[in-house]
Design a protein around this motif. Sequence first.
Motif, PDB file in Angstrom:
ATOM      1  N   UNK A 105      40.884  35.768 -85.408  1.00 10.62           N
ATOM      2  CA  UNK A 105      40.716  34.455 -86.771  1.00 10.62           C
ATOM      3  C   UNK A 105      41.801  34.112 -87.874  1.00 10.62           C
ATOM      4  N   UNK A 106      42.550  36.109 -88.000  1.00 10.89           N
ATOM      5  CA  UNK A 106      42.971  36.192 -88.783  1.00 10.89           C
ATOM      6  C   UNK A 106      45.040  34.979 -89.100  1.00 10.89           C
ATOM      7  N   UNK A 129      44.819  28.237-104.607  1.00 12.78           N
ATOM      8  CA  UNK A 129      44.714  28.938-104.168  1.00 12.78           C
ATOM      9  C   UNK A 129      43.643  29.435-103.162  1.00 12.78           C
ATOM     10  N   UNK A 130      44.698  29.547-101.689  1.00 13.57           N
ATOM     11  CA  UNK A 130      42.926  29.494-101.227  1.00 13.57           C
ATOM     12  C   UNK A 130      42.965  31.165-100.790  1.00 13.57           C
ATOM     13  N   UNK A 131      41.769  31.807-100.385  1.00 15.53           N
ATOM     14  CA  UNK A 131      41.297  32.557 -99.825  1.00 15.53           C
ATOM     15  C   UNK A 131      40.505  32.780 -99.002  1.00 15.53           C
ATOM     16  N   UNK A 132      40.330  33.461 -97.763  1.00 15.54           N
ATOM     17  CA  UNK A 132      39.034  33.114 -96.826  1.00 15.54           C
ATOM     18  C   UNK A 132      38.923  34.712 -96.997  1.00 15.54           C
ATOM     19  N   UNK A 133      37.321  34.579 -96.665  1.00 16.39           N
ATOM     20  CA  UNK A 133      36.688  35.623 -96.722  1.00 16.39           C
ATOM     21  C   UNK A 133      36.069  35.455 -95.241  1.00 16.39           C
ATOM     22  N   UNK A 134      36.717  36.751 -94.550  1.00 17.23           N
ATOM     23  CA  UNK A 134      36.718  36.931 -92.477  1.00 17.23           C
ATOM     24  C   UNK A 134      35.730  38.846 -92.829  1.00 17.23           C
ATOM     25  N   UNK A 135      34.432  38.678 -92.150  1.00 15.18           N
ATOM     26  CA  UNK A 135      33.988  39.327 -92.138  1.00 15.18           C
ATOM     27  C   UNK A 135      34.502  40.539 -91.182  1.00 15.18           C
ATOM     28  N   UNK A 136      34.659  42.081 -91.331  1.00 10.80           N
ATOM     29  CA  UNK A 136      35.040  42.996 -90.363  1.00 10.80           C
ATOM     30  C   UNK A 136      34.003  42.877 -89.109  1.00 10.80           C
ATOM     31  N   UNK A 180      37.924  29.579-102.783  1.00  3.96           N
ATOM     32  CA  UNK A 180      36.864  30.964-101.917  1.00  3.96           C
ATOM     33  C   UNK A 180      36.227  30.355-101.041  1.00  3.96           C
ATOM     34  N   UNK A 181      37.437  30.467 -99.792  1.00  8.32           N
ATOM     35  CA  UNK A 181      36.394  29.898 -98.635  1.00  8.32           C
ATOM     36  C   UNK A 181      35.641  31.155 -97.870  1.00  8.32           C
ATOM     37  N   UNK A 182      34.222  31.119 -97.590  1.00  4.42           N
ATOM     38  CA  UNK A 182      33.815  32.444 -96.494  1.00  4.42           C
ATOM     39  C   UNK A 182      33.340  31.211 -95.005  1.00  4.42           C
TER      40      UNK A 182
END
Length: 629
Positions: free
Chosen positions: A356-357, A337-344, A597-599
């Motif tokens: 990007x989202x 399961x992949x969670x990706x962080x994308x900064x506001x 968890x990908x940043x």
Amino acid sequence: MKPDLRERWENGVIVGDGAMGTYLYNFGFPVGISYEELNLLQPEVIGDVHRRYIDAGAEMLETNSFSANYYKLSKFGLESQVEEINRAAVRIAKKASAGRAYVAGAVGSIRGGKRVNVTDQELTRYYEQQMAALLNEEVDAILLETFYDLGEMRIALGRARHLTDVPVICQFAVDQVGRTLDGYTISDAFGMLLGEGADVLGFNCHSGPKGIMSVMSRLGGPLNVPLSVFPNAGLADYVDGEYIYGATPEYFGECSTAFADLGARLIGGCCGTTPEHIAATVQALAAYQAAPLREGKPLPKPSETAVLTRSAEGTANGSSGNGRIPAITELVKERHTVIVELDPPRDLDIGKFMEGAAALKEAGVDALTLADNSLAVTRMSNMALGHLVQAELGLRPLIHIACRDRNLIGTQSHMMGFDALGIDHVLAVTGDPARFGDLPGASSVYDMTSFEIIRMIKQLNEGVAFSGKPLKQKAKFVVGAAFNPNVKHLHKAVERLEKKIASGADYIMTQPVYDPELIVAIRQATAHLDIPIFIGIMPLASGKNAEYLHNEVPGIQLSEEVRRRMDGLQGAEGRAMGVEIAKELLDIAMEHFNGIYLMTPFMFYEMNVALTRYVLEKSKPKAAHLSRS
């Protein structure tokens, strides 16, 4: 006899001293006292600090007078001793120097980026009073440091030029945005100050070497104007009640030659630096040959309208909801399961963020996680963007909640708003102290610890408010906790993690890991835990990015092999190598964990699109095996 300062920096680089306040703190002097009063109470201590920097090779000392103005001293009942404290500061520095170094009278910002009730007229009076005292003891220069507003800097510079013709050094505390708090570009601010009599222009505090270097590179230097840099020793980490700075003396020394190449003629250190950092700087610059200033480029003239512009383009609207899908904690039991962080974004343009989202949704991510003003840098509300991601893209938002920014009232109100919007996945974090962000005058609230916020959010799931009063229905939050495995004693970090689980955490997300052996060690150290762990992987964007993360960002350590492979790479080449290294880490991570968890670095979401596809493609054989069993 020492040459005139202006002549000295015309022909070479001067090494300044390092921190006074944080160094005294390390000696056991607590936060909350007036360090400047020590000029009168314990002058031998201040003199000893100066001598340590002299012995390390510093050619310029700053007097211990940063906050020795009427306004700051009045907080300690010392406003009647402004002259006495400042004159003592100069005498102590001169005695310690014994003629071996220049002595600059340090004058700090009074407003300090805060909206304090001090008028311009009062600023004028306070600065003149302090600088007159310093000049009466015949300092070699006036150093105006840690200013956030051009307006306040101009007032201080104006008073200095009214009183003296000694050199005046003007230093801003800014981050990578490269603007003052009152909206001026650094280029415009420098141009105005140069026209009003500044001799040296530069930066100190707030940022580590990388942040200041980023701003300097935009000036297009080297310039024909001498620049000064006094960076912090990286970003501070708050550990067991103490501030810890990560940049080593060796790294600091390496950065000094890069600063000199960008036109710095005065290089020292600010918060967290020590005589060891200055000694490393002296050694690194020992054979450095500076080009004549006259060969540098002139500063561009200030623009007619130096204002901060905002773009509202790309605002998205519309409506739709996402269907009910299993919680992250359920999905991760069945498959990778992949969670990706994308900064506001830091501004009002959300176009690239939504782009990007959408690309990450198309690649197959299971959730998009949005930080809560990470590193205490102001960004757009993650609640608002989380709602847009959910409503327009049908992608699950996973929202960070920091203890730093909201008191108990605000936090419960915030959580009730998430419940109303149908946003039910959150990550509870402590939050970096506000003083290290882009609004250093902001308060850090910290009504709760990360343990307490987890427990109180789970209390909402029982239909009970923070106050203990019953609510009319129950919330359905799935609450995550943060875990930093990049520590010396992993077992102690796991013990802290166990307390978060006892408080009610449903899943764990780690800081980025760059060592395959550490991934295995984490698996072994957490094998007894019965909640899912998402291993953090952040692809490196360049060699400079790698060095910045390793040396300046708390909680991140890179292996020597990774640093070697990234060394000197930039642009597309750097990102390609960063993705390749991340894939190698994912190969190990996927053997031991289902949670990934990908940043996303610098909004290069394409890197994590590629890595998400890599994870899903690689996990297909496992999924097929599960379907047959």
